[in-house]
Design an enzyme around this catalytic site. Structure first.
Site, mmCIF file in Angstrom:
data_model
loop_
_atom_site.group_PDB
_atom_site.id
_atom_site.type_symbol
_atom_site.label_atom_id
_atom_site.label_comp_id
_atom_site.label_asym_id
_atom_site.label_seq_id
_atom_site.Cartn_x
_atom_site.Cartn_y
_atom_site.Cartn_z
ATOM 1 N N ASP A 1 0.816 -1.219 0.000
ATOM 2 C CA ASP A 1 0.000 0.000 0.000
ATOM 3 C C ASP A 1 0.848 1.268 0.000
ATOM 4 O O ASP A 1 0.506 2.265 0.645
ATOM 5 C CB ASP A 1 -0.964 0.010 1.202
ATOM 6 C CG ASP A 1 -1.771 -1.271 1.261
ATOM 7 O OD1 ASP A 1 -2.236 -1.706 0.200
ATOM 8 O OD2 ASP A 1 -1.902 -1.841 2.358
ATOM 9 N N HIS B 1 -4.329 -2.028 -6.274
ATOM 10 C CA HIS B 1 -3.433 -0.979 -6.786
ATOM 11 C C HIS B 1 -4.264 0.158 -7.375
ATOM 12 O O HIS B 1 -4.949 -0.034 -8.375
ATOM 13 C CB HIS B 1 -2.508 -1.568 -7.855
ATOM 14 C CG HIS B 1 -1.543 -2.569 -7.307
ATOM 15 N ND1 HIS B 1 -0.922 -3.520 -8.071
ATOM 16 C CD2 HIS B 1 -1.073 -2.757 -6.054
ATOM 17 C CE1 HIS B 1 -0.117 -4.252 -7.305
ATOM 18 N NE2 HIS B 1 -0.210 -3.800 -6.080
ATOM 19 N N THR C 1 -9.935 -4.692 0.723
ATOM 20 C CA THR C 1 -10.834 -5.120 1.817
ATOM 21 C C THR C 1 -11.548 -3.958 2.488
ATOM 22 O O THR C 1 -12.427 -4.194 3.314
ATOM 23 C CB THR C 1 -10.009 -5.838 2.902
ATOM 24 O OG1 THR C 1 -9.006 -4.924 3.357
ATOM 25 C CG2 THR C 1 -9.349 -7.100 2.372
#
Ligand code: IMP
Length: 498
Positions: free
Chosen positions: A24, A53, A363
């Site tokens: 991330d 991404h 998520t």
């Protein structure tokens, strides 16, 4: 005027973008940027639908999971390499989304020998996590671990198997044998509930007697195979060929070095090796073929998703617990005024999350936030080398003081580690690859002065506030890193090459 990118790429033909943290960090943007102006081939080599991404070009925002981030550039070949675990349902969803946005993906290619993620992998991932209690990893639930496990257990299926229904069925039968035995003890109703998930065809693969309906799985996967048949190729051969022809190849990493199965904070890791070594191998190349490794580093802060040690976490265990069980909406309700100036570290962490939009692209989980950790960076650079891209610096615009972890003090009980006994008070400059040690590391911080200016649209290094340049110098001096690129925002244009 010469293209600033030339300074970075020169005559190089193979470049890899990896992450030197826990993922991330903005690899998606870096890959899209390099693909828009340099790469002819973008190859993803590891991971699968666990990645998220984010790419932003003007008004277009796109989140890629398995499809490589060069996909916004229709002239670039985007290859899903052999090292990837491939969930055809997820990929087809991505392709539909691309179509909906008018993005042409004719040059997508998929390795025939990428490993398949099957419904049983998603079930195993979710069932294991649900029963692991305090030992849970906090996986993304995308079946990644079980799919790689099957590969190493020599019972995996490949993308190519979807094109050969008889072989698929035979291999599926063998693959399901051990899963059925393991799941035999799990309550059927609980399994049925897991298999109602939209990623599991809302229950179509469930069978009361046999747990899995082999016919339904075969039928569905053969259909998937037909839908992507035109993209399936021998990607290893293609990559070797274009390497010999001197074409420009960009290797796209997924996840981060500290999540590596080989180098990460085991067992709180993913099941592939996102280092340049794992990436090159999964893309069909050798690490030695890579002429520039750009290790992406979020600065001056860090994030982590899922369980595992995080020495500089703002708010420590309270933050870890909160992030594991709350959503962005909870956070906005409970801490609407969270501020970086708060005397409370937990709230400072929430403020960083708000400012940096640190919520999982896959998520949606809140990412745990903390200060930049140089012992971890020194550790990652041992494998990925000194060239780094610093990203998201603009998130700290207006923050008066910046804390950076220079070293750790070990504060745990005597512990035998790698040939010597670690004792309370020992100083560690490089993060040790051992979670027992990491759990007892207290960061030693250096505080640097922040800056007031907005930096998003500054185009040259010399024009950045002097405090930003001092921060960059500090990171370089302390670690030996060379900050080759600074990303000051999500747009391609918000990138400075040094
Ligand atoms: P898995 O890859 O779904 O098995 O998850 C294993 C660990 O890696 C968990 O802690 C996840 O949160 C973490 N993880 C996997 N993919 C990513 C990612 O793309 N970004 C951040 N963390 C990730």
């Amino acid at each position: 005027m010469s293209n600033p990118l030339d300074k970075l790429v020169g005559e190089k033909k193979v470049i890899a973008v990896v992450c030197n943290q826990w993922g991330d960090t903005g690899k998606g943007k870096m890959v899209d940027w390099l693909a828009s102006d340099w790469a002819e081939f973008v190859v993803r080599g590891t991971g699968g639908g666990n990645a998220g991404h984010t790419m932003r070009v003007g008004d277009l925002v796109h989140i890629g999971h398995t499809v490589p981030c060069g996909i916004l550039n229709p002239d670039v070949y985007n290859l899903i390499g052999r090292g990837v675990v491939f969930d055809p349902r997820g990929v087809l969803e991505e392709l539909l989304e691309l179509e909906g946005k008018g993005i042409d993906y004719k040059k997508l290619r998929i390795a025939h020998n990428a490993k398949l993620i099957l419904p049983q992998h998603l079930v195993m991932d979710r069932a294991k996590e649900a029963s692991a209690g305090k030992d849970k990893i906090g996986t993304t639930g995308r079946g990644i671990g079980p799919a790689y496990t099957d590969h190493y257990a020599r019972i995996g299926l490949t993308v190519n198997d979807m094109l050969n229904p008889d072989i698929f069925r035979q291999k599926l039968k063998r693959n399901l044998r051990d899963k059925k035995t393991l799941l035999e003890k799990v309550d059927r109703e609980a399994l049925r509930t897991i298999m109602q998930h939209e990623h599991l065809g809302r229950g179509i693969f469930f069978d009361w007697r046999n747990i899995f309906d082999e016919d339904a799985i075969t039928e569905r996967y053969v259909q998937y195979g037909e839908r992507i048949r035109e993209f399936i190729i021998d990607a290893d051969a293609l990559v070797r060929n274009v390497l010999c022809q001197g074409r420009r190849i960009l290797l796209e990493g997924a996840q981060g070095h500290l999540l590596s199965i080989d180098y990460g904070s085991y067992p709180f890791v993913t099941s592939s090796d996102p280092s340049v070594e794992g990436l090159a191998k999964g893309a069909g190349l050798h690490e030695k073929d890579v002429e520039l490794v750009l290790g992406v580093v979020k600065a001056p802060y860090m994030t982590r998703v899922g369980e595992g040690p995080f020495p500089t976490e703002l708010g420590g265990k309270e933050s870890a617990r909160w992030c594991a069980s709350h959503t962005k909406e909870d956070e906005e309700m409970e801490y609407p005024d969270a501020s970086g100036d708060s005397g409370n570290e937990f709230e400072q962490g929430v403020a960083v999350r708000f400012r940096g939009a640190e919520y999982g692209a896959t998520t949606k989980r809140p990412r745990r936030t903390g200060c930049l950790d140089l012992p971890l960076l020194r550790y990652a650079m041992q494998t990925n080398g000194p060239d780094v891209a610093l990203t998201k610096l603009q998130v700290f615009d207006g923050v008066p003081a910046i804390k950076i972890c220079k070293s750790y003090t070990y504060n745990g009980p005597d512990y035998f580690f790698a040939g010597k006994t670690l004792r309370r008070g020992n100083i560690l400059d490089v993060a040790p690859n051992d979670v027992h040690v990491m759990e007892h590391c207290t960061p030693n911080y250096q505080v640097l002065e922040g800056w007031d200016e907005e930096t998003q649209d500054i185009k040259s290094y010399g024009d950045l506030p002097k405090q930003v340049r001092k921060l960059v110098d500090f990171i370089e001096k302390e670690t030996g890193a060379k900050a080759r690129v600074l990303s000051m925002g999500p747009e391609r244009s918000q990138t400075i090459v040094r």
